[in-house]
Motif scaffolding. Structure first.
Motif, PDB file in Angstrom:
ATOM      1  N   PRO A  16      42.053  33.355  53.112  1.00 19.17           N
ATOM      2  CA  PRO A  16      41.914  34.723  53.645  1.00 19.17           C
ATOM      3  C   PRO A  16      42.658  35.762  52.833  1.00 19.17           C
ATOM      4  CG  PRO A  16      42.290  33.168  55.423  1.00 19.17           C
ATOM      5  CD  PRO A  16      42.510  32.407  54.160  1.00 19.17           C
ATOM      6  N   PHE A  17      43.903  35.451  52.449  1.00 19.83           N
ATOM      7  CA  PHE A  17      44.657  36.405  51.644  1.00 19.83           C
ATOM      8  C   PHE A  17      44.026  36.588  50.273  1.00 19.83           C
ATOM      9  CE2 PHE A  17      47.746  36.814  48.177  1.00 19.83           C
ATOM     10  CZ  PHE A  17      48.234  38.077  48.450  1.00 19.83           C
ATOM     11  N   LEU A  18      43.640  35.489  49.624  1.00 20.17           N
ATOM     12  CA  LEU A  18      43.061  35.582  48.285  1.00 20.17           C
ATOM     13  C   LEU A  18      41.764  36.375  48.297  1.00 20.17           C
ATOM     14  CD1 LEU A  18      43.682  31.945  46.967  1.00 20.17           C
ATOM     15  CD2 LEU A  18      44.921  34.032  46.352  1.00 20.17           C
ATOM     16  N   ILE A  19      40.945  36.179  49.327  1.00 23.20           N
ATOM     17  CA  ILE A  19      39.679  36.917  49.414  1.00 23.20           C
ATOM     18  C   ILE A  19      39.949  38.417  49.589  1.00 23.20           C
ATOM     19  CG2 ILE A  19      37.619  37.272  50.818  1.00 23.20           C
ATOM     20  CD1 ILE A  19      37.654  34.262  51.409  1.00 23.20           C
ATOM     21  N   CYS A  20      40.869  38.752  50.495  1.00 25.47           N
ATOM     22  CA  CYS A  20      41.204  40.165  50.700  1.00 25.47           C
ATOM     23  C   CYS A  20      41.827  40.772  49.453  1.00 25.47           C
ATOM     24  CB  CYS A  20      42.163  40.306  51.886  1.00 25.47           C
ATOM     25  SG  CYS A  20      41.433  39.908  53.489  1.00 25.47           S
ATOM     26  N   ILE A  25      41.836  44.686  46.055  1.00 29.18           N
ATOM     27  CA  ILE A  25      42.776  45.029  44.993  1.00 29.18           C
ATOM     28  C   ILE A  25      42.159  44.803  43.617  1.00 29.18           C
ATOM     29  CG2 ILE A  25      45.036  44.583  43.984  1.00 29.18           C
ATOM     30  CD1 ILE A  25      45.186  45.842  46.719  1.00 29.18           C
ATOM     31  N   VAL A  26      41.760  43.571  43.336  1.00 26.38           N
ATOM     32  CA  VAL A  26      41.276  43.233  41.990  1.00 26.38           C
ATOM     33  C   VAL A  26      39.981  43.971  41.673  1.00 26.38           C
ATOM     34  CG1 VAL A  26      40.478  41.369  40.487  1.00 26.38           C
ATOM     35  CG2 VAL A  26      42.403  40.988  42.044  1.00 26.38           C
ATOM     36  N   VAL A  27      39.018  43.907  42.578  1.00 20.63           N
ATOM     37  CA  VAL A  27      37.717  44.546  42.323  1.00 20.63           C
ATOM     38  C   VAL A  27      37.856  46.059  42.146  1.00 20.63           C
ATOM     39  CG1 VAL A  27      35.426  45.005  43.284  1.00 20.63           C
ATOM     40  CG2 VAL A  27      36.403  42.703  43.417  1.00 20.63           C
ATOM     41  N   PRO A  28      38.577  46.798  43.022  1.00 19.96           N
ATOM     42  CA  PRO A  28      38.733  48.244  42.787  1.00 19.96           C
ATOM     43  C   PRO A  28      39.424  48.581  41.474  1.00 19.96           C
ATOM     44  CG  PRO A  28      39.274  47.721  45.059  1.00 19.96           C
ATOM     45  CD  PRO A  28      39.126  46.419  44.351  1.00 19.96           C
TER      46      PRO A  28
END
Length: 298
Positions: A16-20, A25-28
């Motif tokens: 859950p944390f990695l997906i969020c 964070i990473v994608v934006p």
């Protein structure tokens, strides 16, 4: 692969944390870095222009070079270290109080950060109102220090000073609580050992025992202070009620990003400014990590 299969249950809890983290964070960040090399207005198609946005930022953008950048560094140099030092000072003072009343003082200092937007729109705007009923004007007029009401929030001479003062007032946030918690973890026996070794006053205790013993909390507070200071920008909008402050007196980098992203719809250029701010934030955090690194070299 055997280790991954063995620890698959752990990865399930981390998922859950990695997906969020990846989605928000990473994608934006990747999207912003990509848009920084394009010309895009939010409606048409992307046009790749290479480093033109970054070249224009440091060679043609007069507002960025003469207003946004100097204002941000002035604001950050005062509010960042100033708010950080005040948070530690008052956390240390509150820690000296009896436990019965310590929570009340903690709440009193922490409350402004929880009601920051409300306080800005009610307390400070009313205090610095430009008419005679404004608290500051009324006080100064009654004392005879000014001849007429001053439009504090519209005057470029005073706006940045007011922004800095208000920001310091609301700087007792999560970092302040972390410092207060860190003070409670310091081993009291270290102070007794320090007095035996020659420490003679409270200031020496702070520098040689207290701060080294709570480096993780100091680091967390430093990171939170850096993030909150460099992302500040809404404060000028809330105080003046305008997206662009008079003569760009309170114009920070975040305001510059909002100007190009949401007013001019030059999303590519706004993304390039955001990337530069991210780089500055990264190096500021690296400095904080080096300063408060709790790992001892062998």
């Amino acid at each position: 692969m055997a280790d991954i299969r063995r620890d698959a249950f752990c990865y399930l809890f981390l998922a859950p944390f990695l997906i969020c983290f990846i989605v928000f964070i990473v994608v934006p960040v990747v999207m912003a870095a990509t848009l920084g090399f394009t010309s895009y207005n939010g409606f048409g198609s992307l046009h790749f222009i290479g480093f033109d946005n970054y070249i224009a930022l440091f060679t043609q953008d007069i507002i960025f070079l003469t207003k946004a950048l100097p204002n941000t560094f002035l604001f950050a140099l005062i509010v960042g270290p100033g708010g950080y030092a005040l948070s530690f000072l008052f956390a240390w003072l509150i820690h000296q109080l009896p436990i019965k009343i310590r929570d009340y003082y903690t709440l009193a200092f922490y409350a402004p950060s929880m009601a920051g937007a409300v306080a800005l729109s009610v307390v400070w705007i009313a205090a610095f109102s430009g008419d005679r009923v404004g608290y500051v004007n009324h006080l100064l007029l009654s004392m005879g220090w000014i001849d007429g009401p001053v439009v504090w929030l519209q005057d470029p001479k005073y706006l940045m000073k007011i922004m800095i003062g208000v920001s310091l007032w609301v700087s007792f946030s999560v970092g302040f609580l972390a410092m207060l918690a860190g003070l409670q973890t310091v081993n009291r026996e270290l102070y007794e050992a320090g007095r035996i070794d020659g420490i003679s006053n409270r200031l020496q205790e702070v520098f040689y025992i207290t701060i080294p013993s709570m480096k993780p909390q100091m680091l967390f507070s430093a990171v939170m202070t850096i993030v909150s200071t460099l992302k500040a920008g809404s404060i000028s909008t809330q105080l003046t009620g305008m997206a662009i402050t008079p003569q760009y007196a309170g114009h920070l980098i975040i305001n510059h990003i909002d100007d190009y992203a949401f007013i001019r719809f030059e999303l590519g250029y706004a993304s390039s400014i955001a990337v530069m701010l991210l780089i500055v934030s990264y190096f500021a955090m690296r400095f904080a990590y080096r300063l408060f690194d709790s790992k001892e070299e062998l």
